[in-house]
Design an enzyme around this catalytic site. Sequence first.
Site, PDB file in Angstrom:
ATOM      1  CE  LYS A 105      -1.880   5.108   1.375  1.00 37.79           C
ATOM      2  NZ  LYS A 105      -1.938   4.871   2.814  1.00 37.79           N
ATOM      3  CG  ASP A 151      -1.941   1.055   1.172  1.00 40.01           C
ATOM      4  OD1 ASP A 151      -2.644   1.134   0.142  1.00 40.01           O
ATOM      5  OD2 ASP A 151      -2.038   1.841   2.131  1.00 40.01           O
TER       6      ASP A 151
END
Length: 807
Positions: A677, A673
């Site tokens: 980002k 994740d």
Amino acid sequence: MKVLKFGGSSIGSVESILSVKRIVEAQTEPVIVVVSALGGITDQLIRTSQMAVEGNLDYQTSYEEIAQRHFNLMEAVIPAGEALASLKDEINAMLNELHSIYQGVFLIRDLSPKTLATVVSYGERMSSRIVTTLISGSQWRDSREFIKTERQGSKNILATEVTYSLVRDTWAEIPPISVVGGFISTDKDSGEVTNLGRGGSDYTASIIAAALDASVLEIWTDVDGFMTADPKVIQTAYTIPELTYIEAMELCNFGAKVVYPPTIYPVCVKNIPILIRNTFNPDSGGTIIKSRVKDDSRSIKGISSIKGTSLITVAGLSMVGVIGVNRRIFSCLAENGISVFMVSQASSENSTSIGVRTEDCEEACRVLNEEFEKEIEDGRMFRMQYESGLATVAVVGENMKHTPGIAGKLFGTLGRSGISVIACAQGASETNISFVINEKFLRKALNSIHDSFFLSEYKEVNLFICGVGTVGGSLLEQIHLQQEKLMRELRIKLNVVGIASSRKAMFRREGLSLVDFRQQLQQAPESNIHRLREEVIGMNIFNSVFVDCTASAEVAGLYKDFLNHNINVVAANKVAASSDYKNYRELKHIAQTRGVKFLFETNVGAGLPIIRTINDLVNSGDKILRIEAVLSGTLNFIFNTISKDIPFSETVRMAKAEGYSEPDPRIDLSGKDVIRKLVILTREAGYEIEQEDVEAKLLIPDSFFAGSLDDFWKNLPSLDADFEARREALERNHRVWRFVAKYEDGHGSVSLQEFDQSHDFYGLKGSNNIVLLTTERYNEYPMLIQGYGAGASVTAAGVFADIMSIA
Ligand code: ADP
Ligand code: ASP
Ligand code: MG
């Protein structure tokens, strides 16, 4: 003396016809009341004839319904007694005649125009008798005796002089109240029944008003006046208080059904004002149409449209400079009774596009091919070509001639909505710009234009919300809470037109109620990715935003199609922005060229303005040199919560329960994740990067990512002891863990690092995120953005902010 016309919509029901009675009986000067058939009856009379001529026995039932409707109405509004009895006899007699005609049509399977004209005449003949009996002291006049027509080509047109003189004879003396059936007429020579065309009661009223020099012509209908657009199509349309005859004529010619187009001319010549009023709301002001109106700052007054348009192209090489081609085109069409409502000719003169009604199109091509037979044969001209399934839109306002840039704004608006204009025309009088588009874009075109030219009312934004989990659900609640305030204060109407979960979906063009959307969704039809795509694109609604609150790759796969259909995309879903660089660039490129938005602020740091800030820096000429960030709310929460009493596995569980983690927390623990980002931030900073390019140092062993989610939860506690040992050592040294993402000099990495009190990252609380941007301008002291970086409500708020920036 006034003429009052009541349309079918005003005498269709008990309530409305009683309102007509009140309005007429309250008049203080003599009035002539013109009435249409009961609402919908003309259509039904025609439909019934068609059944009969096709040999369909259902015509009997349909006839019975017509009879029953008249009887029900009479009985409901006229008290029992002699008047009612004799009216019933009269209506009964007419109905018997009508029935015999239908039987005849059924038996001989023939329905001539003459028979059809007789059939439809019963509508107004019956309604006018009912209204006469209903209104105390009124006198009936038979319009067949004074409204006269004559043949022109295949059409019946008004025989003006005889009609005017007969009207004057009929009303040599004007009683307080007269009642007349509109629409119907007779041929001036043969006396056969004819009519003035669909919607023609308005015209009957106008003719009588003009012949008798009435003080005003009042048209009573079912809307509050002439509106900026058809209120049945544009919910935000509103009443125009004043219009000039020219403006009204232009709007009516292009489909504003509220007044039948020929109506305007007779009263305009006599300078008699037309007042449009609402039978159901007699206190509202309505619209006045007259020759001069008060100055109005608005550049355009109204929009109207006609469906069922075809465009014929007359083209050829010989046409260049040839005098007389236009004359021949238009005389030939006129002689054949075909009306042309739009012409556009390029200055090269080798092609002329002509807008006609689709029902006239074949005939128009046939007569034009015949007219230019010789030229076509010797190859100087081409055979006529046509395109159907089109619609014509007119934008009208006398002020347009004083306002530059209207056409630019108009076509710009259409372009942004993804609508291409097939032909357009603007007369030198500049009171009307008309253009032809594909009919399937009509509603969208009307809405977009209305929205961009009539801002004073409100701006509508249509939302499709996909995903009703923690973020989507919270977003819908926030929208629900804000809707009224946005409308009141910013004049923005957020209309949620679609809500979809992974299994169900519901759509409603007028907007879904958000009070109990979860229950509604439970009862909604099953759905899947294909239906979602079809519905969203198929609705073809203007100013629309697809909001993705899922984590689904399938849903992210739809963005390209949506953007290509001029639907804005707001994604909380990170899949697209962190997918292949090529795909990311393509989506951004499509959005840019289509003039729509692809926004994903919440992909990084939930509601924190990180992407927007990077964009602002880059756009203003700054250069991002280094990005360092703690971007995982989940990991931060875990490393801030872990303690002697709360083991590692428990913190993961808590992060999930608090709604910080992804539905599958392994995405957070694997650093995946954070990698996504970092990739997104790096790309927004202007660098090309793929997820694989980011060096990842994992914090739990590989094996945990292999099995099922269940296995993962089961095995997780086995890591607790090791984590606790490391944590203790860390605590002793007054240091903390932070999972850091970094990009510098073309290199991206994510890793678990230790920080002491001197570092900005040390004091980070809870699930907060922090981003340090070192740029050319913010160099010695980097820019720092910090705050809640996860959680449903702040994420939803960030999505909401993206939506508002589009609105
Ligand atoms: P009536 O039966 O009174 O003659 P119509 O149905 O012929 O009524 O005309 C009224 C209808 O015209 C309205 O209900 C509305 O849907 C439609 N309409 C189309 N364009 C406009 C417009 N610009 N302003 C008002 N009404 C319009
Ligand atoms: N009844 C006729 C029609 O429906 C005329 C009118 O309503 O104006 O067309
Ligand atoms: Mg009408």
